[in-house]
Scaffold this motif. Structure first.
Motif, mmCIF file in Angstrom:
data_model
loop_
_atom_site.group_PDB
_atom_site.id
_atom_site.type_symbol
_atom_site.label_atom_id
_atom_site.label_comp_id
_atom_site.label_asym_id
_atom_site.label_seq_id
_atom_site.Cartn_x
_atom_site.Cartn_y
_atom_site.Cartn_z
ATOM 1 N N HIS A 234 51.390 41.170 48.721
ATOM 2 C CA HIS A 234 50.907 40.477 47.512
ATOM 3 C C HIS A 234 52.013 40.506 46.456
ATOM 4 C CE1 HIS A 234 48.721 39.274 44.014
ATOM 5 N NE2 HIS A 234 48.835 40.465 43.471
ATOM 6 N N HIS B 24 43.058 37.074 49.819
ATOM 7 C CA HIS B 24 42.382 38.311 50.232
ATOM 8 C C HIS B 24 40.870 38.187 50.028
ATOM 9 C CE1 HIS B 24 41.357 42.547 50.483
ATOM 10 N NE2 HIS B 24 42.589 42.800 50.901
ATOM 11 N N GLU C 61 43.454 38.126 45.821
ATOM 12 C CA GLU C 61 44.904 38.052 45.650
ATOM 13 C C GLU C 61 45.554 37.253 46.785
ATOM 14 O OE1 GLU C 61 45.681 42.387 43.503
ATOM 15 O OE2 GLU C 61 46.056 42.185 45.642
ATOM 16 N N ARG C 62 46.652 36.573 46.456
ATOM 17 C CA ARG C 62 47.422 35.863 47.485
ATOM 18 C C ARG C 62 48.498 36.789 48.039
ATOM 19 N NH1 ARG C 62 47.990 29.669 45.111
ATOM 20 N NH2 ARG C 62 45.772 29.471 44.682
ATOM 21 N N SER C 63 48.708 36.720 49.352
ATOM 22 C CA SER C 63 49.777 37.528 49.940
ATOM 23 C C SER C 63 50.491 36.720 51.020
ATOM 24 C CB SER C 63 49.223 38.827 50.521
ATOM 25 O OG SER C 63 48.357 38.520 51.581
ATOM 26 N N ALA D 2 47.252 42.959 53.318
ATOM 27 C CA ALA D 2 48.133 42.843 52.148
ATOM 28 C C ALA D 2 49.413 43.657 52.316
ATOM 29 C CB ALA D 2 47.380 43.305 50.900
#
Ligand SMILES: O=C(O)CCC(=O)C(=O)O
Ligand SMILES: [Fe+2]
Length: 309
Positions: free
Chosen positions: A141, A202, A207-209, A261
């Motif tokens: 992330h 996620h 969250e973006r990872s 992540a």
């Protein structure tokens, strides 16, 4: 005496020691086991979401059964899709440096060649070399967040093909005959190809990872050579030292990571010293892209069994 600040219901902030600015924390004062309260398990889950990988020293009381009783509290246990689970266990994968497949010295996220790859891995140090054999984790992330805006936009729109049937000789030119045999006959006994978004959202944090690692074969719609160049650009943000934490193992340590992540790498610097770690694995869900599409497994083919001699 004033109450310590609580990070959660049960684990005081003072028992949570961040190890770097971006990833990893040691958690003190906990005896891991299947009998922990729901509140403590909830706290461990929260700490995982925040720190991505958490470490516990002094858990020598755990054997495979105890490790799985604890891990079971974080979700459903799942065996490795091709290597299976150690006898008498639901998910334990033995990583022994003296055996084929025992040295995970490539950057990877566990089992991304399937669609619903594991959400957590729980790794126990059993035999640890006197020097060497550390493991490094990256916060994928943080890697995504450290991309410049145009690269974020590009990553958001890319997909990658992940497979367990990669070019083993190209990746491990010095592999022993036993390691090659393990790769051919066990690790790739069923061949998988799965398309994942390069950016995963996620399911718990939103969250973006970056979802990459050594099972990536190519980027969807791109040539092998363009794929390799772009892969290097994105993966360099994953392996940047600022996004990583390195753990010096002792026997009895437990590391738990959020496999949605992170990537990790087992440093292969200990020669023929013996090293054994054992992993319990918790089932995950199918990744979601930023535009709401799910990963897809395109190929799942069992190899014909090797002929008896
Ligand atoms: O040997 C290690 O430290 C890590 C091995 C690994 O990649 C894993 O347990 O998933
Ligand atoms: Fe791994």
């Amino acid at each position: 005496m004033s109450n310590p600040v609580l990070i959660s219901d049960t684990i005081p902030q003072s028992d949570v020691v961040p190890l770097t600015g971006r990833v990893g924390a040691e958690i003190k004062g906990i005896c891991l086991g299947g009998d922990l309260s729901d509140a403590t398990i909830g706290s461990i889950n929260q700490l995982l979401l925040k720190h991505k990988v958490i470490f516990f020293r002094d858990q020598e009381h755990l054997d495979d059964a105890g490790q799985e009783l604890f891990a079971r509290r974080l979700g459903d246990l799942v065996p490795h899709p091709t290597q299976g689970a150690a006898a008498g266990t639901a998910s334990i994968l033995n990583l022994d440096s003296s055996r084929g497949g025992g040295r995970a010295d490539q950057w990877h996220t566990d089992v991304t060649f399937v669609d619903a790859y594991p959400k957590f891995s729980v790794l126990r140090g059993v035999v640890i070399p006197a020097a060497g054999g550390d493991t490094i984790w990256s916060n994928t992330h943080a890697a995504y967040e450290s991309l410049p805006e145009p690269l974020k936009l590009l990553a958001d729109n890319l997909w990658a093909v992940h497979s367990n049937a990669y070019d083993y000789a190209a990746v491990r030119p010095r592999a022993t005959a036993e390691e090659k045999k393990h790769f051919e006959e066990v690790f790739t006994s069923t061949i998988y190809e799965t398309e994942h978004p390069v950016v995963r959202v996620h399911p718990e944090t939103g969250e973006r990872s970056l979802l990459l690692g050594n099972f990536v074969q190519r980027l969807v719609g791109l040539s092998k050579s363009d794929s390799a160049k772009l892969y290097e650009v994105f993966q360099s943000y994953v392996t940047a030292p600022e996004n990583t934490v390195r753990w010096r193992w002792k026997a009895g340590d437990v590391a738990i990571w959020d496999n949605r992540a992170t990537q990790h790498y087992a440093v292969n610097d200990y020669g023929d010293q013996h090293r054994v770690v054992r992993r319990a694995t918790i089932d995950g869900d199918v990744p979601l892209s930023v535009d709401g599409r799910r990963s897809v497994t395109r190929i799942k083919t069992a190899k014909p069994a090797a002929k008896a001699a």
